[in-house]
Design a protein around this motif. Structure first.
Motif, PDB file in Angstrom:
ATOM      1  N   LEU A   1      41.312  28.682  32.785  1.00 20.12           N
ATOM      2  CA  LEU A   1      42.555  29.347  33.187  1.00 20.12           C
ATOM      3  C   LEU A   1      42.718  29.362  34.702  1.00 20.12           C
ATOM      4  N   SER A   2      43.934  29.122  35.155  1.00 23.16           N
ATOM      5  CA  SER A   2      44.245  29.225  36.582  1.00 23.16           C
ATOM      6  C   SER A   2      44.410  30.698  36.950  1.00 23.16           C
ATOM      7  N   ASN A   3      44.467  30.984  38.235  1.00 23.90           N
ATOM      8  CA  ASN A   3      44.679  32.367  38.680  1.00 23.90           C
ATOM      9  C   ASN A   3      45.997  32.919  38.148  1.00 23.90           C
ATOM     10  N   LEU A   4      47.032  32.099  38.147  1.00 21.33           N
ATOM     11  CA  LEU A   4      48.327  32.541  37.637  1.00 21.33           C
ATOM     12  C   LEU A   4      48.248  32.852  36.143  1.00 21.33           C
ATOM     13  N   GLN A   5      47.537  32.022  35.387  1.00 23.81           N
ATOM     14  CA  GLN A   5      47.383  32.272  33.960  1.00 23.81           C
ATOM     15  C   GLN A   5      46.589  33.556  33.704  1.00 23.81           C
ATOM     16  N   LEU A   6      45.551  33.793  34.527  1.00 20.89           N
ATOM     17  CA  LEU A   6      44.782  35.041  34.400  1.00 20.89           C
ATOM     18  C   LEU A   6      45.678  36.243  34.646  1.00 20.89           C
ATOM     19  N   LEU A   7      46.499  36.146  35.671  1.00 18.14           N
ATOM     20  CA  LEU A   7      47.399  37.250  36.013  1.00 18.14           C
ATOM     21  C   LEU A   7      48.400  37.503  34.892  1.00 18.14           C
ATOM     22  N   LYS A   8      48.978  36.446  34.343  1.00 15.38           N
ATOM     23  CA  LYS A   8      49.927  36.603  33.236  1.00 15.38           C
ATOM     24  C   LYS A   8      49.256  37.209  32.015  1.00 15.38           C
ATOM     25  N   LEU A   9      48.059  36.731  31.695  1.00 14.26           N
ATOM     26  CA  LEU A   9      47.337  37.246  30.538  1.00 14.26           C
ATOM     27  C   LEU A   9      46.954  38.711  30.725  1.00 14.26           C
ATOM     28  N   SER A  10      46.618  39.082  31.938  1.00 19.59           N
ATOM     29  CA  SER A  10      46.215  40.469  32.208  1.00 19.59           C
ATOM     30  C   SER A  10      47.371  41.450  32.054  1.00 19.59           C
ATOM     31  N   ASN A  11      48.593  40.963  32.103  1.00 21.62           N
ATOM     32  CA  ASN A  11      49.765  41.829  31.993  1.00 21.62           C
ATOM     33  C   ASN A  11      50.110  42.201  30.554  1.00 21.62           C
ATOM     34  N   ALA A  12      49.249  41.846  29.618  1.00 19.33           N
ATOM     35  CA  ALA A  12      49.462  42.254  28.230  1.00 19.33           C
ATOM     36  C   ALA A  12      49.447  43.778  28.165  1.00 19.33           C
ATOM     37  N   ASN A  13      50.183  44.344  27.239  1.00 20.92           N
ATOM     38  CA  ASN A  13      50.245  45.799  27.144  1.00 20.92           C
ATOM     39  C   ASN A  13      49.175  46.368  26.219  1.00 20.92           C
ATOM     40  N   MET A  14      48.089  45.622  26.056  1.00 23.12           N
ATOM     41  CA  MET A  14      46.945  46.084  25.272  1.00 23.12           C
ATOM     42  C   MET A  14      45.663  45.658  25.969  1.00 23.12           C
ATOM     43  N   MET A  15      44.594  46.371  25.697  1.00 24.47           N
ATOM     44  CA  MET A  15      43.307  46.022  26.285  1.00 24.47           C
ATOM     45  C   MET A  15      42.830  44.689  25.721  1.00 24.47           C
ATOM     46  N   LEU A  16      42.391  43.810  26.592  1.00 25.36           N
ATOM     47  CA  LEU A  16      41.884  42.521  26.150  1.00 25.36           C
ATOM     48  C   LEU A  16      40.400  42.587  25.799  1.00 25.36           C
ATOM     49  N   ALA A  17      39.678  43.476  26.440  1.00 24.25           N
ATOM     50  CA  ALA A  17      38.266  43.691  26.119  1.00 24.25           C
ATOM     51  C   ALA A  17      38.182  44.782  25.066  1.00 24.25           C
ATOM     52  N   ARG A  18      37.138  44.736  24.265  1.00 29.26           N
ATOM     53  CA  ARG A  18      36.948  45.781  23.268  1.00 29.26           C
ATOM     54  C   ARG A  18      35.476  46.111  23.168  1.00 29.26           C
ATOM     55  N   PHE A  19      35.195  47.300  22.631  1.00 31.21           N
ATOM     56  CA  PHE A  19      33.811  47.687  22.418  1.00 31.21           C
ATOM     57  C   PHE A  19      33.184  46.770  21.388  1.00 31.21           C
ATOM     58  N   ARG A  20      31.959  46.380  21.645  1.00 33.22           N
ATOM     59  CA  ARG A  20      31.223  45.542  20.707  1.00 33.22           C
ATOM     60  C   ARG A  20      30.381  46.382  19.770  1.00 33.22           C
ATOM     61  N   PHE A  21      30.488  47.685  19.858  1.00 29.46           N
ATOM     62  CA  PHE A  21      29.632  48.579  19.106  1.00 29.46           C
ATOM     63  C   PHE A  21      30.293  48.997  17.805  1.00 29.46           C
ATOM     64  N   ASP A  22      30.466  48.065  16.890  1.00 31.65           N
ATOM     65  CA  ASP A  22      31.007  48.400  15.584  1.00 31.65           C
ATOM     66  C   ASP A  22      29.977  49.168  14.767  1.00 31.65           C
ATOM     67  N   ASP A  23      28.733  49.022  15.143  1.00 33.79           N
ATOM     68  CA  ASP A  23      27.636  49.701  14.471  1.00 33.79           C
ATOM     69  C   ASP A  23      27.253  50.922  15.302  1.00 33.79           C
ATOM     70  N   SER A  24      27.401  52.097  14.731  1.00 34.40           N
ATOM     71  CA  SER A  24      27.107  53.320  15.478  1.00 34.40           C
ATOM     72  C   SER A  24      25.646  53.406  15.886  1.00 34.40           C
ATOM     73  N   ALA A  25      24.752  52.724  15.166  1.00 35.16           N
ATOM     74  CA  ALA A  25      23.330  52.743  15.533  1.00 35.16           C
ATOM     75  C   ALA A  25      23.109  52.081  16.892  1.00 35.16           C
ATOM     76  N   ILE A  26      23.844  51.004  17.154  1.00 36.25           N
ATOM     77  CA  ILE A  26      23.705  50.318  18.440  1.00 36.25           C
ATOM     78  C   ILE A  26      24.197  51.209  19.570  1.00 36.25           C
ATOM     79  N   LEU A  27      25.338  51.819  19.392  1.00 34.35           N
ATOM     80  CA  LEU A  27      25.857  52.714  20.416  1.00 34.35           C
ATOM     81  C   LEU A  27      24.915  53.899  20.626  1.00 34.35           C
TER      82      LEU A  27
END
Length: 106
Positions: A49-75
């Motif tokens: 991705l170019s810098n412009l593409q990163l900037l456009k993608l970051s403007n999404a109205n939702m979080m792009l990263a998510r917790f990886r802790f689907d298992d409560s034992a790991i958290l």
């Protein structure tokens, strides 16, 4: 915090995440795939991705990263260690490495 401020914070978090992810991928792709919990295909896309593409993608109205802790034992291991913090983190890393990266990327 009002809605506008919350959206600005999400966009800022997205941009920081994407920039860090791209830097990790360019530095060491295999390690980045593990640390980010993404597939090789997603890593390849982010890497290109170019810098412009990163900037456009970051403007999404939702979080792009998510917790990886689907298992409560790991958290729980990461937050409730009682003896050896390094050992708890190592154990967690081993458990997470056993998870399918494709499943974590969804």
């Amino acid at each position: 915090m009002n809605e506008f401020e919350m959206m600005a914070e999400i966009k800022d978090a997205n941009l920081n995440y994407l920039m860090l992810a791209q830097q990790l991928i360019r530095s060491d792709k295999a390690t980045a795939i593990f640390r980010l919990g993404i597939s090789k295909d997603i890593a390849d896309l982010l890497e290109g991705l170019s810098n412009l593409q990163l900037l456009k993608l970051s403007n999404a109205n939702m979080m792009l990263a998510r917790f990886r802790f689907d298992d409560s034992a790991i958290l729980g291991m990461l937050t409730n260690y009682t003896k050896d913090r390094a050992q708890a983190h190592l154990h967690t890393a081993v458990l997470m490495a056993g998870q399918n990266a494709e499943a974590m990327a969804h």
